[in-house]
Design an enzyme around this catalytic site. Structure first.
Site, PDB file in Angstrom:
ATOM      1  N   ILE A 183       0.833  -1.208   0.000  1.00 49.27           N
ATOM      2  CA  ILE A 183       0.000   0.000   0.000  1.00 49.27           C
ATOM      3  C   ILE A 183       0.863   1.252   0.000  1.00 49.27           C
ATOM      4  O   ILE A 183       0.667   2.173  -0.799  1.00 49.27           O
ATOM      5  CB  ILE A 183      -0.957  -0.001   1.211  1.00 49.27           C
ATOM      6  CG1 ILE A 183      -1.975  -1.136   1.080  1.00 49.27           C
ATOM      7  CG2 ILE A 183      -1.683   1.338   1.328  1.00 49.27           C
ATOM      8  CD1 ILE A 183      -2.843  -1.337   2.306  1.00 49.27           C
ATOM      9  N   HIS A 442       7.740 -16.375 -28.534  1.00 50.76           N
ATOM     10  CA  HIS A 442       8.702 -15.291 -28.802  1.00 50.76           C
ATOM     11  C   HIS A 442       8.086 -14.318 -29.801  1.00 50.76           C
ATOM     12  O   HIS A 442       7.457 -14.737 -30.765  1.00 50.76           O
ATOM     13  CB  HIS A 442       9.992 -15.869 -29.383  1.00 50.76           C
ATOM     14  CG  HIS A 442      10.970 -14.825 -29.834  1.00 50.76           C
ATOM     15  ND1 HIS A 442      11.796 -14.166 -28.952  1.00 50.76           N
ATOM     16  CD2 HIS A 442      11.236 -14.320 -31.066  1.00 50.76           C
ATOM     17  CE1 HIS A 442      12.537 -13.305 -29.627  1.00 50.76           C
ATOM     18  NE2 HIS A 442      12.218 -13.378 -30.919  1.00 50.76           N
TER      19      HIS A 442
END
Length: 463
Positions: A183, A442
């Site tokens: 946070i 790829h």
């Protein structure tokens, strides 16, 4: 006369509403009680709106880099009110969606305050009065709230919690963030990107202390490059408030120094919402504001379960949702598997992102494993370079004897999406051989996951 249900769920956050829907799908008669917002903190004041804010900051950051991509962007700026409005709109849309899902699955939704006066009973106070529900099973999913330390309490003006930071009354000029967990770092990243002079104070010896030490060190280096000031092994002892400014007394290495800020965000952990439910009177054990449960989220009191943040770490929405499904199926008589905390990924949406699952290298060694560690940098990946995101690292930790994937740790672009590949691998008890034989597409960022595995065994190709 009280209405009767098979299951009554208290709290409609990511644990509670998912538990209610799954129980209803299994043919049970279900009611859910929520005192504030459908979707809970995560959807309304946590996971979702913060990601919307961070997306705005990411786009703003990229606009400043337009020239790097052969593009032109002039007079770059932002409208904080509009950024916040978009974030709130996203939360509102999803809040409505939860209500629709509950209705679709015939879950009785009751907006009100719940308590458990006796086993099998849920008392609810609503705007229209009070009623008592009878339930064969009760699921407590009341979540948690921000922890406030003495002298560092939020006031909504100079000192904020995450709620204030989500609807900021102004753009901070000089910001102090206390705490460098997910946070704290996410808000530090957001406001720093928009131009706030940001300082992060962490009491532990490194930021993001639950992450692998190598990832924490990498993150610190990048954050400092972005202009953040990072103070580790430091404690904010008190805050002196005056008109328009806060003086923080920060203790480091036995010495206290004062620093001035116009805004402070306190992100020092959470406290479970156990008050007013009557749990302890029923014999439910509570330890440091969290309900004690077994691996199946049973409290030890027949018919009462606890899931999500109120049931302890890891304090993650996806853990709460999975527990909700597990408990609903358990109540319905299904065979279930307990959740393994070590196989739950943690994600932090700062820039760059951080994600991990399983043991850190240090924890693996502490547990007695002889390890093999692989690493692959983003700079060695074609897709990362094409994206203009060459800063990052993928790290994998294996048991040297068995090849078991003990942990995976990442920092860089989109790693919060990539981590799930390793999560699935751990769930399937994948070994290094399985991962080596897997063909990765790829060009993708995921190829770095493959290369990191190969590197652990001295077989990396592109590094």
């Amino acid at each position: 006369m009280s209405r009767s249900f098979d299951v009554v769920v208290i709290g409609a956050g990511p644990g509670g509403y998912v538990a209610a829907i799954r129980a209803a799908q299994l043919g049970l008669k279900v009611a859910i009680v929520e005192r504030e917002h459908l979707g809970g903190i995560c959807l309304n004041w946590g996971c979702i709106p913060t990601k919307a804010l961070l997306r705005s900051a990411e786009v703003y950051h990229l606009m400043h880099r337009a020239k790097d991509f052969g593009l032109k962007a002039d007079a770059i700026g932002y409208d904080l009110d509009a950024v916040v409005k978009r974030s709130r709109g996203v939360a509102k849309q999803l809040n409505s969606g939860v209500g629709h899902l509950l209705k679709k699955n015939k879950v009785e939704t009751i907006m009100g305050e719940a308590a458990i006066p006796a086993k099998g009973k849920v008392a609810v106070k609503t705007d229209k009065g009070s009623e008592e529900l009878a339930a064969k099973a009760i699921i407590v999913a009341t979540g948690a709230r921000a922890r406030e330390l003495p002298g560092l309490e939020a006031d909504g003006d100079l000192v904020w919690t995450y709620k204030h930071a989500l609807v900021p009354p102004r753009m901070p000029k000089k910001l102090l963030v206390i705490g460098s967990g997910a946070i704290g770092i996410e808000f530090a990243s957001f406001f720093n990107t928009l131009g706030a002079d940001t300082t992060v104070v962490e009491v532990m010896d490194r930021i993001l202390p639950v992450e692998d030490a190598e990832i924490s060190a990498f993150a610190k280096k990048v954050f400092e490059k972005q202009g953040m000031k990072i103070l580790e092994k430091a404690t904010v002892k008190k805050l002196d408030r005056a008109k328009g400014k806060v003086t923080a007394h920060v203790e480091r290495a036995g010495k206290t120094e004062t620093m001035e800020f116009d805004t402070v965000i306190s992100a020092v952990g959470i406290v479970g919402n156990t008050e007013g439910l009557g749990l302890e009177a029923l014999g439910v054990k509570i330890d440091r504001t969290h309900v004690v449960t077994d691996e199946y989220c049973r409290t030890g009191v027949e018919g009462i379960y606890a899931i999500g943040d109120i049931a302890g770490a890891p304090w993650l929405a996806h853990k709460a949702s999975h527990e909700g499904v597990m408990v609903a199926e358990l109540i319905a008589g299904r065979h279930v598997h307990p959740i393994k905390p070590g196989s739950i990924a943690g994600c932090t949406y700062c820039h760059p992102q951080v994600a991990s699952v399983g043991m850190t290298e240090a924890k693996a060694k502490e547990a007695g494993h002889s390890v093999k560690v692989g690493r692959f940098p983003f700079i060695g990946n074609g897709k990362a370079i094409a994206l203009g995101e060459p800063e990052g690292l993928v790290k994998t930790v294996f048991d040297a004897k068995t090849g078991e994937l003990l942990g995976a740790h990442m920092i860089g672009a989109e790693v919060t999406e990539l981590i799930q590949g390793y999560v699935v691998g751990r769930a399937l008890e994948t070994t290094e051989e399985d991962l080596m034989h897997t063909v990765f597409p790829h060009p993708t960022l995921s190829e770095m996951m493959h290369e990191s595995v190969l590197d652990a065994y001295g077989r990396a190709i592109h590094f």
